[in-house]
Design a protein around this motif. Structure first.
Motif, PDB file in Angstrom:
ATOM      1  N   GLY A   1      -9.308   4.895  -9.713  1.00 57.44           N
ATOM      2  CA  GLY A   1     -10.426   5.523  -9.014  1.00 57.44           C
ATOM      3  C   GLY A   1     -10.173   5.683  -7.531  1.00 57.44           C
ATOM      4  N   PRO A   2     -11.161   6.208  -6.829  1.00 58.30           N
ATOM      5  CA  PRO A   2     -10.998   6.446  -5.397  1.00 58.30           C
ATOM      6  C   PRO A   2     -10.910   5.147  -4.605  1.00 58.30           C
ATOM      7  CG  PRO A   2     -13.247   6.907  -6.072  1.00 58.30           C
ATOM      8  CD  PRO A   2     -12.479   6.623  -7.319  1.00 58.30           C
ATOM      9  N   VAL A   3     -10.120   5.188  -3.521  1.00 58.53           N
ATOM     10  CA  VAL A   3      -9.959   4.042  -2.620  1.00 58.53           C
ATOM     11  C   VAL A   3      -9.984   4.569  -1.195  1.00 58.53           C
ATOM     12  CG1 VAL A   3      -8.429   2.184  -1.854  1.00 58.53           C
ATOM     13  CG2 VAL A   3      -8.554   2.753  -4.279  1.00 58.53           C
ATOM     14  N   SER A   4     -10.654   3.844  -0.312  1.00 56.02           N
ATOM     15  CA  SER A   4     -10.602   4.172   1.114  1.00 56.02           C
ATOM     16  C   SER A   4     -10.213   2.930   1.892  1.00 56.02           C
ATOM     17  CB  SER A   4     -11.930   4.747   1.616  1.00 56.02           C
ATOM     18  OG  SER A   4     -12.986   3.843   1.449  1.00 56.02           O
ATOM     19  N   VAL A   5      -9.601   3.157   3.067  1.00 56.83           N
ATOM     20  CA  VAL A   5      -9.305   2.058   3.963  1.00 56.83           C
ATOM     21  C   VAL A   5     -10.460   1.994   4.957  1.00 56.83           C
ATOM     22  CG1 VAL A   5      -7.844   3.421   5.523  1.00 56.83           C
ATOM     23  CG2 VAL A   5      -7.585   0.958   5.445  1.00 56.83           C
ATOM     24  N   VAL A   6     -10.980   0.792   5.115  1.00 54.23           N
ATOM     25  CA  VAL A   6     -12.176   0.585   5.925  1.00 54.23           C
ATOM     26  C   VAL A   6     -11.853  -0.513   6.936  1.00 54.23           C
ATOM     27  CG1 VAL A   6     -14.634   0.060   5.816  1.00 54.23           C
ATOM     28  CG2 VAL A   6     -13.530   1.140   3.861  1.00 54.23           C
ATOM     29  N   GLY A   7     -12.147  -0.249   8.212  1.00 59.28           N
ATOM     30  CA  GLY A   7     -11.813  -1.245   9.212  1.00 59.28           C
ATOM     31  C   GLY A   7     -12.552  -1.051  10.516  1.00 59.28           C
ATOM     32  N   ASP A   8     -12.172  -1.865  11.500  1.00 60.89           N
ATOM     33  CA  ASP A   8     -12.835  -1.773  12.798  1.00 60.89           C
ATOM     34  C   ASP A   8     -12.543  -0.444  13.492  1.00 60.89           C
ATOM     35  OD1 ASP A   8     -10.203  -2.229  13.672  1.00 60.89           O
ATOM     36  OD2 ASP A   8     -10.638  -4.246  14.407  1.00 60.89           O
ATOM     37  N   PHE A   9     -11.481   0.254  13.074  1.00 58.92           N
ATOM     38  CA  PHE A   9     -11.124   1.537  13.661  1.00 58.92           C
ATOM     39  C   PHE A   9     -11.997   2.688  13.155  1.00 58.92           C
ATOM     40  CE2 PHE A   9      -8.174   0.206  10.370  1.00 58.92           C
ATOM     41  CZ  PHE A   9      -8.415   1.154   9.387  1.00 58.92           C
ATOM     42  N   ASN A  10     -12.773   2.473  12.102  1.00 53.71           N
ATOM     43  CA  ASN A  10     -13.711   3.497  11.629  1.00 53.71           C
ATOM     44  C   ASN A  10     -15.107   2.917  11.408  1.00 53.71           C
ATOM     45  OD1 ASN A  10     -13.467   2.184   9.127  1.00 53.71           O
ATOM     46  ND2 ASN A  10     -12.239   3.796   8.200  1.00 53.71           N
ATOM     47  N   ASP A  11     -15.415   1.887  12.185  1.00 55.96           N
ATOM     48  CA  ASP A  11     -16.728   1.231  12.133  1.00 55.96           C
ATOM     49  C   ASP A  11     -17.102   0.762  10.724  1.00 55.96           C
ATOM     50  OD1 ASP A  11     -17.215   1.469  14.888  1.00 55.96           O
ATOM     51  OD2 ASP A  11     -17.941   3.532  14.608  1.00 55.96           O
ATOM     52  N   TRP A  12     -16.077   0.410   9.931  1.00 55.92           N
ATOM     53  CA  TRP A  12     -16.284  -0.124   8.577  1.00 55.92           C
ATOM     54  C   TRP A  12     -17.075   0.842   7.704  1.00 55.92           C
ATOM     55  CZ3 TRP A  12     -13.323  -4.181   7.309  1.00 55.92           C
ATOM     56  CH2 TRP A  12     -12.795  -4.944   8.350  1.00 55.92           C
ATOM     57  N   GLN A  13     -16.828   2.147   7.885  1.00 56.87           N
ATOM     58  CA  GLN A  13     -17.531   3.179   7.118  1.00 56.87           C
ATOM     59  C   GLN A  13     -16.698   3.612   5.910  1.00 56.87           C
ATOM     60  OE1 GLN A  13     -20.725   4.398   7.656  1.00 56.87           O
ATOM     61  NE2 GLN A  13     -20.734   2.651   9.043  1.00 56.87           N
ATOM     62  N   PRO A  14     -17.123   3.258   4.697  1.00 54.79           N
ATOM     63  CA  PRO A  14     -16.394   3.684   3.496  1.00 54.79           C
ATOM     64  C   PRO A  14     -16.331   5.209   3.405  1.00 54.79           C
ATOM     65  CG  PRO A  14     -17.998   1.986   2.962  1.00 54.79           C
ATOM     66  CD  PRO A  14     -18.267   2.412   4.384  1.00 54.79           C
ATOM     67  N   GLY A  15     -15.204   5.704   2.909  1.00 55.63           N
ATOM     68  CA  GLY A  15     -15.037   7.135   2.702  1.00 55.63           C
ATOM     69  C   GLY A  15     -14.515   7.891   3.908  1.00 55.63           C
ATOM     70  N   THR A  16     -14.497   7.268   5.071  1.00 56.23           N
ATOM     71  CA  THR A  16     -13.996   7.949   6.270  1.00 56.23           C
ATOM     72  C   THR A  16     -12.502   8.228   6.153  1.00 56.23           C
ATOM     73  OG1 THR A  16     -15.664   6.852   7.621  1.00 56.23           O
ATOM     74  CG2 THR A  16     -13.782   7.787   8.779  1.00 56.23           C
ATOM     75  N   HIS A  17     -11.748   7.286   5.613  1.00 53.89           N
ATOM     76  CA  HIS A  17     -10.302   7.434   5.434  1.00 53.89           C
ATOM     77  C   HIS A  17      -9.951   7.155   3.968  1.00 53.89           C
ATOM     78  CE1 HIS A  17     -10.473   6.634   9.846  1.00 53.89           C
ATOM     79  NE2 HIS A  17      -9.645   7.661   9.816  1.00 53.89           N
TER      80      HIS A  17
ATOM     81  N   ASP B   1     -16.676   0.833  -7.767  1.00 53.41           N
ATOM     82  CA  ASP B   1     -17.501  -0.300  -8.188  1.00 53.41           C
ATOM     83  C   ASP B   1     -17.580  -1.394  -7.133  1.00 53.41           C
ATOM     84  OD1 ASP B   1     -18.066   0.912 -10.680  1.00 53.41           O
ATOM     85  OD2 ASP B   1     -16.181   0.137 -11.498  1.00 53.41           O
ATOM     86  N   ASP B   2     -17.506  -0.997  -5.845  1.00 54.07           N
ATOM     87  CA  ASP B   2     -17.645  -1.921  -4.727  1.00 54.07           C
ATOM     88  C   ASP B   2     -16.598  -3.038  -4.761  1.00 54.07           C
ATOM     89  OD1 ASP B   2     -19.006  -2.382  -2.317  1.00 54.07           O
ATOM     90  OD2 ASP B   2     -20.184  -3.993  -3.221  1.00 54.07           O
ATOM     91  N   HIS B   3     -15.370  -2.684  -5.171  1.00 54.73           N
ATOM     92  CA  HIS B   3     -14.264  -3.635  -5.246  1.00 54.73           C
ATOM     93  C   HIS B   3     -13.505  -3.634  -3.924  1.00 54.73           C
ATOM     94  CE1 HIS B   3     -10.804  -5.864  -6.661  1.00 54.73           C
ATOM     95  NE2 HIS B   3     -10.023  -4.847  -6.370  1.00 54.73           N
ATOM     96  N   TRP B   4     -13.659  -4.699  -3.124  1.00 54.80           N
ATOM     97  CA  TRP B   4     -12.967  -4.864  -1.848  1.00 54.80           C
ATOM     98  C   TRP B   4     -11.693  -5.663  -2.091  1.00 54.80           C
ATOM     99  CZ3 TRP B   4     -14.550  -2.899   2.829  1.00 54.80           C
ATOM    100  CH2 TRP B   4     -15.855  -2.415   2.887  1.00 54.80           C
ATOM    101  N   PHE B   5     -10.593  -5.283  -1.413  1.00 58.16           N
ATOM    102  CA  PHE B   5      -9.365  -6.066  -1.524  1.00 58.16           C
ATOM    103  C   PHE B   5      -8.517  -5.897  -0.272  1.00 58.16           C
ATOM    104  CE2 PHE B   5      -8.550  -1.947  -3.357  1.00 58.16           C
ATOM    105  CZ  PHE B   5      -7.234  -1.643  -3.067  1.00 58.16           C
ATOM    106  N   ASP B   6      -7.587  -6.830  -0.096  1.00 57.90           N
ATOM    107  CA  ASP B   6      -6.722  -6.857   1.074  1.00 57.90           C
ATOM    108  C   ASP B   6      -5.364  -6.256   0.760  1.00 57.90           C
ATOM    109  OD1 ASP B   6      -8.512  -8.214   2.846  1.00 57.90           O
ATOM    110  OD2 ASP B   6      -8.122 -10.048   1.737  1.00 57.90           O
ATOM    111  N   ASP B   7      -4.588  -6.054   1.805  1.00 53.37           N
ATOM    112  CA  ASP B   7      -3.224  -5.552   1.686  1.00 53.37           C
ATOM    113  C   ASP B   7      -2.275  -6.744   1.809  1.00 53.37           C
ATOM    114  OD1 ASP B   7      -0.667  -4.401   2.112  1.00 53.37           O
ATOM    115  OD2 ASP B   7      -1.608  -2.590   2.912  1.00 53.37           O
ATOM    116  N   GLU B   8      -1.583  -7.065   0.743  1.00 54.67           N
ATOM    117  CA  GLU B   8      -0.680  -8.217   0.777  1.00 54.67           C
ATOM    118  C   GLU B   8       0.492  -7.999   1.718  1.00 54.67           C
ATOM    119  OE1 GLU B   8       2.247  -7.709  -2.995  1.00 54.67           O
ATOM    120  OE2 GLU B   8       0.180  -8.184  -3.481  1.00 54.67           O
ATOM    121  N   HIS B   9       0.747  -6.754   2.113  1.00 59.81           N
ATOM    122  CA  HIS B   9       1.846  -6.447   3.028  1.00 59.81           C
ATOM    123  C   HIS B   9       1.369  -6.271   4.472  1.00 59.81           C
ATOM    124  CE1 HIS B   9       4.434  -5.948  -0.424  1.00 59.81           C
ATOM    125  NE2 HIS B   9       3.543  -5.147  -0.946  1.00 59.81           N
ATOM    126  N   ALA B  10       0.131  -6.644   4.753  1.00 61.03           N
ATOM    127  CA  ALA B  10      -0.409  -6.524   6.111  1.00 61.03           C
ATOM    128  C   ALA B  10       0.387  -7.408   7.073  1.00 61.03           C
ATOM    129  CB  ALA B  10      -1.878  -6.915   6.124  1.00 61.03           C
TER     130      ALA B  10
END
Length: 91
Positions: free
Chosen positions: A24-40, A70-79
């Motif tokens: 399904g769709p995934v977006s990156v959400v962070g302080d650089f986009n004010d934590w707005q889903p769907g921006t990126h 489905d509101d599934h948040w996850f991290d990047d293990e390669h961060a």
């Protein structure tokens, strides 16, 4: 996975994930986009991955996470690092 390209005072960070994990769709959400889903939102690439590129100021640190269906948040293990719940990218 994170890909980087440095240009003058900006760093272009490309956030890369497998094409179907998670589904399904995934977006990156962070302080650089004010934590707005769907921006990126990540888009498919020819190499079987999906990605989105974000321009960030040089010499900075940013927190981010991925948000999938489905509101599934996850991290990047390669961060570059993690600050508890969030992944971190250093430019």
């Amino acid at each position: 996975m994170l890909e980087r390209k440095q240009l003058k005072d900006r760093t272009y960070i490309t956030f890369v994930l497998p094409a179907d994990t998670p589904p399904g769709p995934v977006s990156v959400v962070g302080d650089f986009n004010d934590w707005q889903p769907g921006t990126h939102s990540l888009a498919p690439r020819e190499d079987g991955t999906r990605a989105v590129t974000v321009a960030l100021p040089g010499k900075s640190v940013h927190s981010f996470r991925y948000l999938a269906a489905d509101d599934h948040w996850f991290d990047d293990e390669h961060a570059d690092s993690h600050d508890g719940i969030n992944s971190r990218v250093h430019t």
